[in-house]
Design a protein around this motif. Structure first.
Motif, PDB file in Angstrom:
ATOM      1  N   LYS A   1      37.107  27.946  31.476  1.00 46.48           N
ATOM      2  CA  LYS A   1      36.320  27.415  32.603  1.00 46.48           C
ATOM      3  C   LYS A   1      36.567  28.224  33.871  1.00 46.48           C
ATOM      4  N   ILE A   2      37.840  28.559  34.117  1.00 45.76           N
ATOM      5  CA  ILE A   2      38.155  29.314  35.341  1.00 45.76           C
ATOM      6  C   ILE A   2      37.590  30.722  35.243  1.00 45.76           C
ATOM      7  N   GLN A   3      37.719  31.346  34.069  1.00 43.23           N
ATOM      8  CA  GLN A   3      37.283  32.743  33.996  1.00 43.23           C
ATOM      9  C   GLN A   3      35.765  32.876  33.856  1.00 43.23           C
ATOM     10  N   SER A   4      35.073  31.734  33.734  1.00 41.77           N
ATOM     11  CA  SER A   4      33.609  31.832  33.699  1.00 41.77           C
ATOM     12  C   SER A   4      33.039  31.899  35.118  1.00 41.77           C
ATOM     13  N   GLN A   5      33.934  31.780  36.134  1.00 42.33           N
ATOM     14  CA  GLN A   5      33.473  31.834  37.520  1.00 42.33           C
ATOM     15  C   GLN A   5      33.710  33.227  38.107  1.00 42.33           C
ATOM     16  N   LYS A   6      32.765  33.657  38.922  1.00 46.33           N
ATOM     17  CA  LYS A   6      33.017  34.869  39.714  1.00 46.33           C
ATOM     18  C   LYS A   6      33.431  34.388  41.099  1.00 46.33           C
ATOM     19  N   ILE A   7      34.506  34.973  41.619  1.00 43.17           N
ATOM     20  CA  ILE A   7      35.097  34.441  42.854  1.00 43.17           C
ATOM     21  C   ILE A   7      35.217  35.549  43.891  1.00 43.17           C
ATOM     22  N   HIS A   8      34.949  35.191  45.154  1.00 41.23           N
ATOM     23  CA  HIS A   8      35.104  36.163  46.242  1.00 41.23           C
ATOM     24  C   HIS A   8      36.592  36.406  46.523  1.00 41.23           C
ATOM     25  N   ILE A   9      37.006  37.649  46.434  1.00 40.83           N
ATOM     26  CA  ILE A   9      38.371  38.025  46.796  1.00 40.83           C
ATOM     27  C   ILE A   9      38.266  39.216  47.736  1.00 40.83           C
ATOM     28  N   ASN A  10      38.820  39.039  48.926  1.00 39.71           N
ATOM     29  CA  ASN A  10      38.712  40.076  49.976  1.00 39.71           C
ATOM     30  C   ASN A  10      37.255  40.541  50.150  1.00 39.71           C
ATOM     31  N   GLY A  11      36.360  39.551  50.153  1.00 41.01           N
ATOM     32  CA  GLY A  11      34.951  39.870  50.429  1.00 41.01           C
ATOM     33  C   GLY A  11      34.174  40.413  49.244  1.00 41.01           C
ATOM     34  N   GLN A  12      34.814  40.567  48.082  1.00 39.79           N
ATOM     35  CA  GLN A  12      34.098  41.115  46.921  1.00 39.79           C
ATOM     36  C   GLN A  12      34.101  40.107  45.774  1.00 39.79           C
ATOM     37  N   LEU A  13      32.997  40.053  45.054  1.00 41.31           N
ATOM     38  CA  LEU A  13      32.919  39.150  43.897  1.00 41.31           C
ATOM     39  C   LEU A  13      33.707  39.742  42.729  1.00 41.31           C
ATOM     40  N   LYS A  14      34.625  38.963  42.193  1.00 42.07           N
ATOM     41  CA  LYS A  14      35.460  39.452  41.086  1.00 42.07           C
ATOM     42  C   LYS A  14      35.421  38.455  39.921  1.00 42.07           C
ATOM     43  N   THR A  15      35.589  39.011  38.725  1.00 42.16           N
ATOM     44  CA  THR A  15      35.774  38.158  37.549  1.00 42.16           C
ATOM     45  C   THR A  15      37.275  37.899  37.429  1.00 42.16           C
ATOM     46  N   VAL A  16      37.647  36.613  37.372  1.00 41.62           N
ATOM     47  CA  VAL A  16      39.084  36.305  37.323  1.00 41.62           C
ATOM     48  C   VAL A  16      39.466  35.810  35.931  1.00 41.62           C
ATOM     49  N   LYS A  17      40.651  36.205  35.502  1.00 38.97           N
ATOM     50  CA  LYS A  17      41.144  35.794  34.188  1.00 38.97           C
ATOM     51  C   LYS A  17      42.582  35.314  34.355  1.00 38.97           C
ATOM     52  N   PRO A  18      42.825  33.995  34.280  1.00 45.02           N
ATOM     53  CA  PRO A  18      44.195  33.505  34.442  1.00 45.02           C
ATOM     54  C   PRO A  18      45.101  34.034  33.327  1.00 45.02           C
ATOM     55  N   GLN A  19      46.242  34.588  33.706  1.00 49.58           N
ATOM     56  CA  GLN A  19      47.218  35.061  32.728  1.00 49.58           C
ATOM     57  C   GLN A  19      48.219  33.947  32.424  1.00 49.58           C
TER      58      GLN A  19
ATOM     59  N   ALA B   1      50.255  30.828  39.946  1.00 51.64           N
ATOM     60  CA  ALA B   1      49.383  31.402  38.927  1.00 51.64           C
ATOM     61  C   ALA B   1      49.344  32.918  39.031  1.00 51.64           C
ATOM     62  N   ASP B   2      49.317  33.565  37.877  1.00 46.27           N
ATOM     63  CA  ASP B   2      49.068  35.009  37.805  1.00 46.27           C
ATOM     64  C   ASP B   2      47.630  35.171  37.342  1.00 46.27           C
ATOM     65  N   ILE B   3      46.833  35.800  38.193  1.00 43.37           N
ATOM     66  CA  ILE B   3      45.402  35.936  37.921  1.00 43.37           C
ATOM     67  C   ILE B   3      45.039  37.415  37.822  1.00 43.37           C
ATOM     68  N   LEU B   4      44.416  37.779  36.715  1.00 48.68           N
ATOM     69  CA  LEU B   4      43.970  39.162  36.550  1.00 48.68           C
ATOM     70  C   LEU B   4      42.570  39.314  37.134  1.00 48.68           C
ATOM     71  N   LEU B   5      42.393  40.309  38.016  1.00 43.89           N
ATOM     72  CA  LEU B   5      41.058  40.648  38.519  1.00 43.89           C
ATOM     73  C   LEU B   5      40.511  41.691  37.546  1.00 43.89           C
ATOM     74  N   VAL B   6      39.540  41.291  36.744  1.00 45.63           N
ATOM     75  CA  VAL B   6      39.105  42.107  35.609  1.00 45.63           C
ATOM     76  C   VAL B   6      38.574  43.473  36.048  1.00 45.63           C
ATOM     77  N   GLU B   7      37.755  43.488  37.118  1.00 43.47           N
ATOM     78  CA  GLU B   7      37.090  44.736  37.505  1.00 43.47           C
ATOM     79  C   GLU B   7      38.065  45.874  37.810  1.00 43.47           C
ATOM     80  N   ASN B   8      39.174  45.547  38.535  1.00 41.81           N
ATOM     81  CA  ASN B   8      40.108  46.643  38.845  1.00 41.81           C
ATOM     82  C   ASN B   8      41.458  46.491  38.131  1.00 41.81           C
TER      83      ASN B   8
END
Length: 248
Positions: free
Chosen positions: A117-135, A151-158
């Protein structure tokens, strides 16, 4: 000499036990105590229904350490008893107490259901939309009526892992159907995204939403929430329209 439960009581206890067990993914111990006597039963009257469960695993991988429920003066259809059913002729209100441990809430947080559920959301981080994946999500009940989340969250794009850490105070929502987090306070970690924190806050409320603990025909409304080190206790009103039985 201890009083042996009448045949009617035994049959009702068994029917309710089988019915409730069928709604749970797992249960370690379930004890149902229906009190009545043959004369009252013929008139459709049951003095009390007590349900005492331990290690009940509900939907969404949510385990309840213990749940106790009691309703008194229950009106049932006397004919239904002959078929091993407990058919209420009118809804009834009782009380319930649900205990959740830190370990159980952690397990729910790290379940596939919540992570997806969390990783199905795209979230703004530092002004940019990121795909988040909870580790890893670490939910704790450190005392002082607070919850703490790390929480340790992986920003998929970078391919970068960010840490999120905050404490908050759980409160019962105005309508009593869920637990909301208030007074969010950040630790030493810098807040990387209010949206990410909000997503975790909302997910906590969703895990602690009382509809997760509803059984068929029974719903709970929280009256009081007790937050202790390692466990949460919910005191609730139970609204019962139906008591599940073995052939409902």
């Amino acid at each position: 000499m201890p009083e042996t439960p009448g045949l009617g009581e035994q049959a009702l206890n068994k029917a309710a036990e089988v019915g409730l067990t069928s709604q749970l993914d797992e249960v370690e111990n379930l004890d149902i105590d229906i009190k009545t006597d043959p004369l009252k039963l013929v008139q459709g009257q049951v003095d009390s229904v007590k349900i005492d469960g331990e290690g009940m695993v509900m939907q969404k991988d949510l385990r309840v350490e213990s749940m106790q429920m009691q309703v008194n003066n229950v009106a049932i259809n006397p004919l239904s008893v002959a078929f091993g059913k407990i058919e209420l002729t009118k809804p009834t209100v009782g009380t319930a107490r649900v205990v959740l441990t830190e370990v159980d809430i952690n397990r729910a947080f790290n379940s596939e259901f919540v992570i997806s559920k969390i990783q199905s959301q795209k979230i703004h981080i530092n002004g940019q939309l990121k795909t988040v994946k909870p580790q890893q999500i670490d939910f704790r009940l450190p005392g002082e009526e607070k919850v703490a989340i790390n929480a340790d969250i992986l920003l998929v794009e970078n391919n970068e892992t960010q840490k999120v850490a905050f404490t908050a105070v759980p409160r019962v929502s105005a309508n009593g159907t869920s637990v909301v987090l208030e007074n969010v306070t950040y630790g030493n970690e810098q807040e990387i995204s209010p949206e990410l924190t909000q997503a975790l806050v909302e997910q906590t409320s969703e895990i602690l939403n009382l509809s997760n603990f509803d059984l068929e025909g029974m719903s709970l409304r929280v009256k009081r929430l007790q937050v202790e080190t390692g466990k949460l206790t919910l005191q609730a009103e139970a609204y019962v329209e139906k008591i599940p039985s073995d052939n409902n």
